[in-house]
Motif scaffolding. Structure first.
Motif, PDB file in Angstrom:
ATOM      1  N   GLU A  51     111.864   2.539  47.244  1.00  0.00           N
ATOM      2  CA  GLU A  51     110.701   3.132  47.894  1.00  0.00           C
ATOM      3  C   GLU A  51     110.679   4.634  47.645  1.00  0.00           C
ATOM      4  OE1 GLU A  51     108.424   1.358  49.419  1.00  0.00           O
ATOM      5  OE2 GLU A  51     109.521  -0.540  49.432  1.00  0.00           O
ATOM      6  N   VAL A  52     109.499   5.160  47.383  1.00  0.00           N
ATOM      7  CA  VAL A  52     109.295   6.606  47.320  1.00  0.00           C
ATOM      8  C   VAL A  52     108.797   7.011  48.701  1.00  0.00           C
ATOM      9  CG1 VAL A  52     108.004   8.482  46.242  1.00  0.00           C
ATOM     10  CG2 VAL A  52     108.787   6.544  44.855  1.00  0.00           C
ATOM     11  N   VAL A  53     109.500   7.954  49.322  1.00  0.00           N
ATOM     12  CA  VAL A  53     109.237   8.287  50.721  1.00  0.00           C
ATOM     13  C   VAL A  53     108.929   9.772  50.871  1.00  0.00           C
ATOM     14  CG1 VAL A  53     110.201   8.287  53.051  1.00  0.00           C
ATOM     15  CG2 VAL A  53     110.786   6.439  51.468  1.00  0.00           C
ATOM     16  N   SER A  54     107.768  10.059  51.458  1.00  0.00           N
ATOM     17  CA  SER A  54     107.422  11.435  51.824  1.00  0.00           C
ATOM     18  C   SER A  54     107.785  11.634  53.292  1.00  0.00           C
ATOM     19  CB  SER A  54     105.922  11.668  51.646  1.00  0.00           C
ATOM     20  OG  SER A  54     105.585  11.580  50.292  1.00  0.00           O
ATOM     21  N   GLY A  55     108.117  12.835  53.633  1.00  0.00           N
ATOM     22  CA  GLY A  55     108.461  13.104  55.029  1.00  0.00           C
ATOM     23  C   GLY A  55     109.923  12.804  55.306  1.00  0.00           C
ATOM     24  N   TYR A  56     110.228  12.700  56.567  1.00  0.00           N
ATOM     25  CA  TYR A  56     111.613  12.474  56.983  1.00  0.00           C
ATOM     26  C   TYR A  56     112.036  11.042  56.667  1.00  0.00           C
ATOM     27  CZ  TYR A  56     111.178  16.796  59.664  1.00  0.00           C
ATOM     28  OH  TYR A  56     110.989  18.095  60.036  1.00  0.00           O
ATOM     29  N   ILE A  57     113.126  10.930  55.953  1.00  0.00           N
ATOM     30  CA  ILE A  57     113.606   9.597  55.588  1.00  0.00           C
ATOM     31  C   ILE A  57     114.065   8.834  56.824  1.00  0.00           C
ATOM     32  CG2 ILE A  57     115.426   8.372  54.328  1.00  0.00           C
ATOM     33  CD1 ILE A  57     114.730   9.955  51.947  1.00  0.00           C
ATOM     34  N   TRP A  58     114.587   9.538  57.826  1.00  0.00           N
ATOM     35  CA  TRP A  58     115.027   8.840  59.036  1.00  0.00           C
ATOM     36  C   TRP A  58     113.855   8.146  59.717  1.00  0.00           C
ATOM     37  CZ3 TRP A  58     112.937  10.307  63.658  1.00  0.00           C
ATOM     38  CH2 TRP A  58     112.455  11.608  63.780  1.00  0.00           C
ATOM     39  N   ARG A  59     112.659   8.752  59.638  1.00  0.00           N
ATOM     40  CA  ARG A  59     111.487   8.095  60.231  1.00  0.00           C
ATOM     41  C   ARG A  59     111.138   6.826  59.461  1.00  0.00           C
ATOM     42  NH1 ARG A  59     107.765  13.308  61.768  1.00  0.00           N
ATOM     43  NH2 ARG A  59     108.598  13.535  63.869  1.00  0.00           N
ATOM     44  N   PHE A  60     111.160   6.920  58.136  1.00  0.00           N
ATOM     45  CA  PHE A  60     110.904   5.724  57.327  1.00  0.00           C
ATOM     46  C   PHE A  60     111.951   4.656  57.629  1.00  0.00           C
ATOM     47  CE2 PHE A  60     111.941   3.232  53.550  1.00  0.00           C
ATOM     48  CZ  PHE A  60     110.730   2.587  53.351  1.00  0.00           C
ATOM     49  N   ALA A  61     113.213   5.059  57.713  1.00  0.00           N
ATOM     50  CA  ALA A  61     114.293   4.109  57.980  1.00  0.00           C
ATOM     51  C   ALA A  61     114.069   3.374  59.302  1.00  0.00           C
ATOM     52  CB  ALA A  61     115.635   4.830  57.978  1.00  0.00           C
ATOM     53  N   ARG A  62     113.600   4.091  60.302  1.00  0.00           N
ATOM     54  CA  ARG A  62     113.314   3.457  61.595  1.00  0.00           C
ATOM     55  C   ARG A  62     112.228   2.398  61.461  1.00  0.00           C
ATOM     56  NH1 ARG A  62     117.326   4.056  65.245  1.00  0.00           N
ATOM     57  NH2 ARG A  62     118.072   6.168  65.101  1.00  0.00           N
ATOM     58  N   ARG A  84     125.359  18.146  53.362  1.00  0.00           N
ATOM     59  CA  ARG A  84     125.621  18.537  54.754  1.00  0.00           C
ATOM     60  C   ARG A  84     124.311  18.975  55.415  1.00  0.00           C
ATOM     61  NH1 ARG A  84     129.047  16.799  57.708  1.00  0.00           N
ATOM     62  NH2 ARG A  84     130.792  17.463  56.465  1.00  0.00           N
ATOM     63  N   THR A  85     123.493  19.723  54.689  1.00  0.00           N
ATOM     64  CA  THR A  85     122.195  20.154  55.223  1.00  0.00           C
ATOM     65  C   THR A  85     121.326  18.940  55.547  1.00  0.00           C
ATOM     66  OG1 THR A  85     122.302  22.206  53.967  1.00  0.00           O
ATOM     67  CG2 THR A  85     120.114  21.512  54.716  1.00  0.00           C
ATOM     68  N   ASN A  90     119.049  14.817  59.308  1.00  0.00           N
ATOM     69  CA  ASN A  90     118.975  13.398  59.687  1.00  0.00           C
ATOM     70  C   ASN A  90     119.657  13.120  61.027  1.00  0.00           C
ATOM     71  OD1 ASN A  90     117.456  12.475  57.508  1.00  0.00           O
ATOM     72  ND2 ASN A  90     119.266  12.325  56.221  1.00  0.00           N
ATOM     73  N   THR A  91     120.476  14.053  61.497  1.00  0.00           N
ATOM     74  CA  THR A  91     121.105  13.901  62.808  1.00  0.00           C
ATOM     75  C   THR A  91     120.246  14.542  63.896  1.00  0.00           C
ATOM     76  OG1 THR A  91     123.305  13.895  61.805  1.00  0.00           O
ATOM     77  CG2 THR A  91     123.179  14.384  64.158  1.00  0.00           C
ATOM     78  N   TRP A  92     119.853  15.770  63.673  1.00  0.00           N
ATOM     79  CA  TRP A  92     119.098  16.490  64.702  1.00  0.00           C
ATOM     80  C   TRP A  92     117.620  16.122  64.719  1.00  0.00           C
ATOM     81  CZ3 TRP A  92     121.184  18.681  68.720  1.00  0.00           C
ATOM     82  CH2 TRP A  92     122.536  19.036  68.657  1.00  0.00           C
ATOM     83  N   GLY A  93     117.068  15.744  63.571  1.00  0.00           N
ATOM     84  CA  GLY A  93     115.649  15.365  63.523  1.00  0.00           C
ATOM     85  C   GLY A  93     115.294  14.271  64.511  1.00  0.00           C
ATOM     86  N   PRO A  94     116.014  13.145  64.476  1.00  0.00           N
ATOM     87  CA  PRO A  94     115.690  12.083  65.434  1.00  0.00           C
ATOM     88  C   PRO A  94     115.851  12.526  66.886  1.00  0.00           C
ATOM     89  CG  PRO A  94     117.066  11.224  63.675  1.00  0.00           C
ATOM     90  CD  PRO A  94     117.009  12.719  63.504  1.00  0.00           C
ATOM     91  N   MET A 103     120.836   7.675  63.242  1.00  0.00           N
ATOM     92  CA  MET A 103     121.617   6.658  62.543  1.00  0.00           C
ATOM     93  C   MET A 103     122.853   7.310  61.932  1.00  0.00           C
ATOM     94  SD  MET A 103     118.865   4.409  60.490  1.00  0.00           S
ATOM     95  CE  MET A 103     117.436   5.447  60.598  1.00  0.00           C
ATOM     96  N   LYS A 104     123.861   6.519  61.774  1.00  0.00           N
ATOM     97  CA  LYS A 104     125.091   6.988  61.150  1.00  0.00           C
ATOM     98  C   LYS A 104     124.834   7.227  59.656  1.00  0.00           C
ATOM     99  CE  LYS A 104     129.900   5.625  60.592  1.00  0.00           C
ATOM    100  NZ  LYS A 104     130.882   4.579  60.885  1.00  0.00           N
ATOM    101  N   THR A 105     125.347   8.337  59.133  1.00  0.00           N
ATOM    102  CA  THR A 105     125.256   8.637  57.705  1.00  0.00           C
ATOM    103  C   THR A 105     126.635   8.491  57.094  1.00  0.00           C
ATOM    104  OG1 THR A 105     123.453  10.221  58.053  1.00  0.00           O
ATOM    105  CG2 THR A 105     124.672  10.398  55.992  1.00  0.00           C
ATOM    106  N   MET A 106     126.701   7.716  56.019  1.00  0.00           N
ATOM    107  CA  MET A 106     127.952   7.537  55.289  1.00  0.00           C
ATOM    108  C   MET A 106     127.735   7.955  53.838  1.00  0.00           C
ATOM    109  SD  MET A 106     128.981   3.964  57.051  1.00  0.00           S
ATOM    110  CE  MET A 106     127.296   3.571  57.474  1.00  0.00           C
TER     111      MET A 106
END
Length: 166
Positions: A51-62, A84-85, A90-94, A103-106
């Motif tokens: 998928e090509v995703v615009s915007g925050y990926i965490w929102r798409f992931a949700r 790290r950035t 992805n941690t503070w955005g949600p 979500m956990k990032t690995m």
């Protein structure tokens, strides 16, 4: 990395993020097309979509009910600062924008034999290939150099889009 995840999870979504403030040498859509072509021929990746995703990926992931992020990196030394950035976003955005738990990032490091590979290197090889074709030189060595980095079945497409970008 994708095959590794495909073997362990029932569904894998490879996201190609789009930063609207960035000018891309190779469009995210072209990168997605190449990746999809690679996956079509890889029998172990039938559960993978791109998928090509615009915007925050965490929102798409949700919206996809994803449970975690996996990010592919060459090494922490090579890619860690930028990663790290993104992890902070992805941690503070949600928490701040969505008022939901992040979500956990690995992070997955790639095969050590490919640690030197970058889009810049691929563009350089493709530019040399394009020059060799235009000057009617034999480009067999350059083709071999490219197919050591990308599957042969997509090498022409990679050369086309990355060669045009150089």
């Amino acid at each position: 990395m994708i095959r590794y995840l495909a073997e362990r999870y029932g569904r894998v979504i490879c996201c190609i993020g789009v930063n609207p403030n960035k000018q891309y040498d190779v469009t995210p859509q072209s990168r997605a097309e190449i990746l999809r072509e690679m996956l079509i021929h890889d029998g172990g990746c039938n559960n993978v979509t791109v998928e090509v995703v615009s915007g925050y990926i965490w929102r798409f992931a949700r919206t996809q009910n994803a449970k975690s992020f996996f990010r592919g990196i060459r090494t922490w030394d090579a890619d860690g600062g930028d990663e790290r950035t993104l992890q902070i976003l992805n941690t503070w955005g949600p928490l701040l924008l969505g008022r939901i738990w992040p979500m956990k990032t690995m992070f997955l490091e790639g095969d050590p034999q490919y640690r030197h590979v970058s889009s810049t290197l691929v563009r350089q090889i493709c530019a040399r290939r394009k020059e060799a074709i235009e000057s009617e030189d034999s480009n067999a060595d350059i083709n071999k150099e490219l197919t050591r980095l990308v599957p042969e079945r997509v090498a022409s497409k990679v050369a086309e889009v990355y060669g045009a970008a150089s």
